[in-house]
Enzyme design. Sequence first.
Site, PDB file in Angstrom:
ATOM      1  N   HIS A  84       3.589   0.439 -11.640  1.00 57.16           N
ATOM      2  CA  HIS A  84       4.119   1.266 -10.559  1.00 57.16           C
ATOM      3  C   HIS A  84       3.974   0.573  -9.209  1.00 57.16           C
ATOM      4  O   HIS A  84       4.822   0.757  -8.323  1.00 57.16           O
ATOM      5  CB  HIS A  84       3.422   2.630 -10.544  1.00 57.16           C
ATOM      6  CG  HIS A  84       3.966   3.574 -11.560  1.00 57.16           C
ATOM      7  ND1 HIS A  84       4.241   4.899 -11.296  1.00 57.16           N
ATOM      8  CD2 HIS A  84       4.296   3.384 -12.867  1.00 57.16           C
ATOM      9  CE1 HIS A  84       4.715   5.486 -12.387  1.00 57.16           C
ATOM     10  NE2 HIS A  84       4.743   4.588 -13.357  1.00 57.16           N
ATOM     11  N   ASP A  85       2.931  -0.221  -9.049  1.00 59.10           N
ATOM     12  CA  ASP A  85       2.779  -0.987  -7.818  1.00 59.10           C
ATOM     13  C   ASP A  85       3.892  -2.023  -7.695  1.00 59.10           C
ATOM     14  O   ASP A  85       4.518  -2.173  -6.644  1.00 59.10           O
ATOM     15  CB  ASP A  85       1.410  -1.674  -7.802  1.00 59.10           C
ATOM     16  CG  ASP A  85       1.166  -2.470  -6.530  1.00 59.10           C
ATOM     17  OD1 ASP A  85       1.543  -1.986  -5.443  1.00 59.10           O
ATOM     18  OD2 ASP A  85       0.593  -3.568  -6.610  1.00 59.10           O
ATOM     19  N   VAL A  88       7.804  -1.170  -6.673  1.00 59.72           N
ATOM     20  CA  VAL A  88       8.123  -0.745  -5.315  1.00 59.72           C
ATOM     21  C   VAL A  88       7.627  -1.820  -4.355  1.00 59.72           C
ATOM     22  O   VAL A  88       6.420  -2.008  -4.200  1.00 59.72           O
ATOM     23  CB  VAL A  88       7.473   0.616  -4.976  1.00 59.72           C
ATOM     24  CG1 VAL A  88       7.843   1.041  -3.561  1.00 59.72           C
ATOM     25  CG2 VAL A  88       7.886   1.679  -5.979  1.00 59.72           C
ATOM     26  N   GLY A  90       7.423  -4.909  -4.706  1.00 60.06           N
ATOM     27  CA  GLY A  90       6.691  -5.994  -5.353  1.00 60.06           C
ATOM     28  C   GLY A  90       5.229  -5.643  -5.542  1.00 60.06           C
ATOM     29  O   GLY A  90       4.754  -4.577  -5.158  1.00 60.06           O
ATOM     30  N   ASP A  92       2.197  -5.537  -4.332  1.00 64.83           N
ATOM     31  CA  ASP A  92       1.542  -5.723  -3.039  1.00 64.83           C
ATOM     32  C   ASP A  92       0.369  -4.781  -2.796  1.00 64.83           C
ATOM     33  O   ASP A  92      -0.149  -4.702  -1.680  1.00 64.83           O
ATOM     34  CB  ASP A  92       2.563  -5.576  -1.904  1.00 64.83           C
ATOM     35  CG  ASP A  92       3.109  -4.156  -1.782  1.00 64.83           C
ATOM     36  OD1 ASP A  92       2.918  -3.355  -2.729  1.00 64.83           O
ATOM     37  OD2 ASP A  92       3.724  -3.848  -0.747  1.00 64.83           O
ATOM     38  N   SER A  94       0.326  -1.691  -2.439  1.00 68.49           N
ATOM     39  CA  SER A  94       0.630  -0.537  -1.590  1.00 68.49           C
ATOM     40  C   SER A  94       0.468   0.791  -2.322  1.00 68.49           C
ATOM     41  O   SER A  94       0.397   1.846  -1.684  1.00 68.49           O
ATOM     42  CB  SER A  94       2.052  -0.649  -1.027  1.00 68.49           C
ATOM     43  OG  SER A  94       3.004  -0.766  -2.063  1.00 68.49           O
ATOM     44  N   GLU A 106       3.238   6.012  -1.247  1.00 75.30           N
ATOM     45  CA  GLU A 106       3.741   5.900  -2.615  1.00 75.30           C
ATOM     46  C   GLU A 106       2.925   6.750  -3.581  1.00 75.30           C
ATOM     47  O   GLU A 106       3.471   7.403  -4.476  1.00 75.30           O
ATOM     48  CB  GLU A 106       3.657   4.452  -3.104  1.00 75.30           C
ATOM     49  CG  GLU A 106       4.683   3.504  -2.575  1.00 75.30           C
ATOM     50  CD  GLU A 106       4.379   2.096  -3.048  1.00 75.30           C
ATOM     51  OE1 GLU A 106       4.104   1.908  -4.259  1.00 75.30           O
ATOM     52  OE2 GLU A 106       4.389   1.178  -2.220  1.00 75.30           O
TER      53      GLU A 106
END
Length: 305
Positions: A84-85, A88, A90, A92, A94, A106
């Site tokens: 899942h990271d 979205v 790449g 990163d 987030s 996110e």
Amino acid sequence: MSPSFSVVLATMLVVATTAGACIAGVELSLELSLSSYLLSCPSTCLQHGSDPNIAEQQIVKDVTQAAVQRNPALAPKLLKLHFHDCFVRGCDGSILLDSTARNKAEKDAWPNLTLGGSEIIDEIKTKLEERCPRVVSCADIIALAARDAVSFLYGSDSLWPVSTGRKDGRVLKAEEALANLPLPFSDFATLLRRFQSKGLDVIDLVALSGAHTIGVSHCESFAARLYDFTGKGDTDPSLDKRYAEILRTKCPPKFNNGVTVEMDPSCSLSFDSHYYQVVEQHMGLFRSDAALLEDSTSAWLVDFM
């Protein structure tokens, strides 16, 4: 696990991109490498004579595998967190960011509300900060932890190599999760479009769907297949009837949102190719699993696995 499955899945999980600025001030090369910490980790932070890449990966491995040994259900959670990271902006990190008063993150988007394992990433980050402050990114930790968790479950030291050097992102956009992530109720055309938008193809789609061989799902992700597939109170005709009955007993019409069901029936803690057999038997839990049989190429790959 069949050789074809292990090779293809390992290859696909090496794919990673970088994006965004650094949460912890980590300034690494945009190029991923198996030796990215050789120059960036101060020698004073390491035991004398140790390889910084080995040192940081060993810390990740030790913490991750100890956690999975205590709770095997963490392995699929960490793998899902990584996936899942990466889908979205790449890989990163987030996915770990908290929402602010002005922006929804996110992690608070619907597809991510049931994610778990972030506490393990925090534990690893704390230990790495003690050794090498502001060097190892959370994005790298997520990628390494996913590999180590699944490797431990599979009984192998390393199922695939993980390059490092990712930067941590700062962008908070919950809407991008809905716009980018493959969703459990997607048909084949939608799934393929989302994979192609990341430079991935049908082989990647089938291989990465194989991650559903471990872990569980909440009823809301597939309940429409049981009770209202076309909006007329019907059941998805592609779903095996006996399996549908089993699912209805676990997820009645007024199900509890906390109820979970194994994604791979009776085999949710074994990292193997059994998922593909289940899909061929029309017992894939999600609409997106059944969708792999809608296309001749993906159906052939499912059989090949």
